[in-house]
Write a protein that holds these residues in place. Structure first.
Motif, mmCIF file in Angstrom:
data_model
loop_
_atom_site.group_PDB
_atom_site.id
_atom_site.type_symbol
_atom_site.label_atom_id
_atom_site.label_comp_id
_atom_site.label_asym_id
_atom_site.label_seq_id
_atom_site.Cartn_x
_atom_site.Cartn_y
_atom_site.Cartn_z
ATOM 1 N N LEU A 116 59.756 34.180 55.125
ATOM 2 C CA LEU A 116 59.102 34.070 56.428
ATOM 3 C C LEU A 116 57.879 33.164 56.349
ATOM 4 N N TRP A 131 54.090 41.119 56.956
ATOM 5 C CA TRP A 131 54.395 41.780 55.674
ATOM 6 C C TRP A 131 54.624 43.276 55.907
ATOM 7 N N ILE A 141 56.538 35.884 51.999
ATOM 8 C CA ILE A 141 55.846 35.656 53.274
ATOM 9 C C ILE A 141 54.625 34.775 53.041
#
Ligand code: APR
Length: 311
Positions: A116, A131, A141
């Motif tokens: 992400l 997260w 992330i």
């Protein structure tokens, strides 16, 4: 080799331009998702109609359905409201954290192995929220901060000196907010420290301009925030992951003690490759730089505490 799949959530200014960079760089097939019906479909179709001219074969598809994002390798989240003149990034917090929660839950349901990349502001808080809401390991992330802020600083230095943009390097760490920390000692032109090329007062004004660069554009546009540089910078981060480039880029990454920061995301220099945030590089900071960095960390921390995410 199968093509990579990249989802961009939010088909607004940043999202649509991100799709454009991803497609022209042929980093994979792109899914553009938005809550508004027709917009991601229309923007994707428009992009496909540019493909014969720009000669890319990435397939861009618009959707309102998370099922179409299934098995994405990288997901870039730009959904949220942008700033208007006079607003700080933190003014967006309540609206955008709600949007982010819905988006992250929709994404991980269909792409449990994705990386992400968060663009939505206030950035460092949104990365932390992503997260918590996603349950993904922290190295998967990252947030767009220094890759953008550093590019802004590089462009100001190149314009000041009238030299090639490609020869200028600059590092900006800390939160993606007015407290960000441009590091003048680490800014160079083909390896030459900028202190040998630019007088100190001009360097200081370049650093101040860098900190307020997002706001400068908001004030000029009046109806939204920057999107060309943000989209280019996040596409560069996606490229680093998808091509395992091991790029050294400052971005919001999870710190587990590095720089004295524990259990939160903040802008630091990171090696970005196929395993996401692979390694945080701990560079030496002098007293002033460290004080500015700590100040920036504390500003992000108090926003996270106010939100009570995951508590
Ligand atoms: N799901 C999907 N898309 C959403 C959702 C949602 N729940 N909520 C909003 N969106 C979409 C909007 O419909 C819009 O198309 O997000 C898009 C945001 O686009 P813009 O308003 O053009 O904003 P943009 O300039 O792209 O900025 C987006 O990035 O840089 C940051 O601060 C900026 O947080 C802002 C974000």
């Amino acid at each position: 080799m199968a093509r990579k799949k990249i989802t961009v959530v939010g088909a607004g200014h940043v999202g649509a331009h991100t799709a454009l960079w991803l497609a022209t760089k042929e980093l994979g097939d792109v899914v553009l998702l938005d809550i508004i019906e027709g917009v991601p479909q229309g923007k994707s179709l428009d992009l496909m109609e540019a493909a014969p001219i720009e000669k890319f074969d990435s397939y861009v598809r618009g959707t309102n359905d998370y099922a179409d994002t299934a098995n994405s390798d990288v997901v870039i989240i730009t959904a949220g409201i942008p700033r208007k003149p006079g607003m700080s990034r933190s003014d967006l917090i309540n609206t955008n954290v709600g949007i982010l929660k819905t988006v992250v839950e929709g994404i991980v349901k269909y792409s449990p192995n994705a990386y992400l990349l968060i663009v939505t502001n206030p950035l460092d808080v949104m990365v932390y929220a992503a997260w918590k809401y996603s349950g993904l390991p922290s190295h998967k992330i990252m947030g767009l901060s220094g890759a953008l802020d550093g590019s802004r600083m590089r462009s100001f230095i190149a314009m000041e000196l009238g030299v090639s943009m490609s020869d200028v390097h600059a590092m900006v760490i800390g939160g993606h907010a007015d407290e960000m920390v441009p590091l003048k000692r680490y800014a160079t032109v083909s390896g030459i420290p900028i202190s040998q090329l630019i007088p100190d007062d001009r360097i200081n004004s370049i650093m101040e301009r860098t900190k307020k660069a997002g706001g400068e554009i908001v004030a000029l546009l009046k109806t939204g925030s920057a999107y060309c540089a943000p989209s280019a910078a996040v596409a560069e981060m996606a490229e680093a992951i998808l091509k395992d480039k091991k790029r050294v880029m400052p971005c919001a990454a999870f710190c587990s003690g590095q720089y004295g920061v524990k259990d939160m995301f903040i802008g630091v220099p990171v090696v970005v490759g196929a395993n996401g945030a692979e390694k945080i590089l701990e560079i030496e900071l002098d007293n002033d730089e460290r004080a500015a960095f700590n100040n920036s960390v504390n500003a992000v921390k108090s926003l996270i505490d106010e939100l009570k995410i995951g508590q």
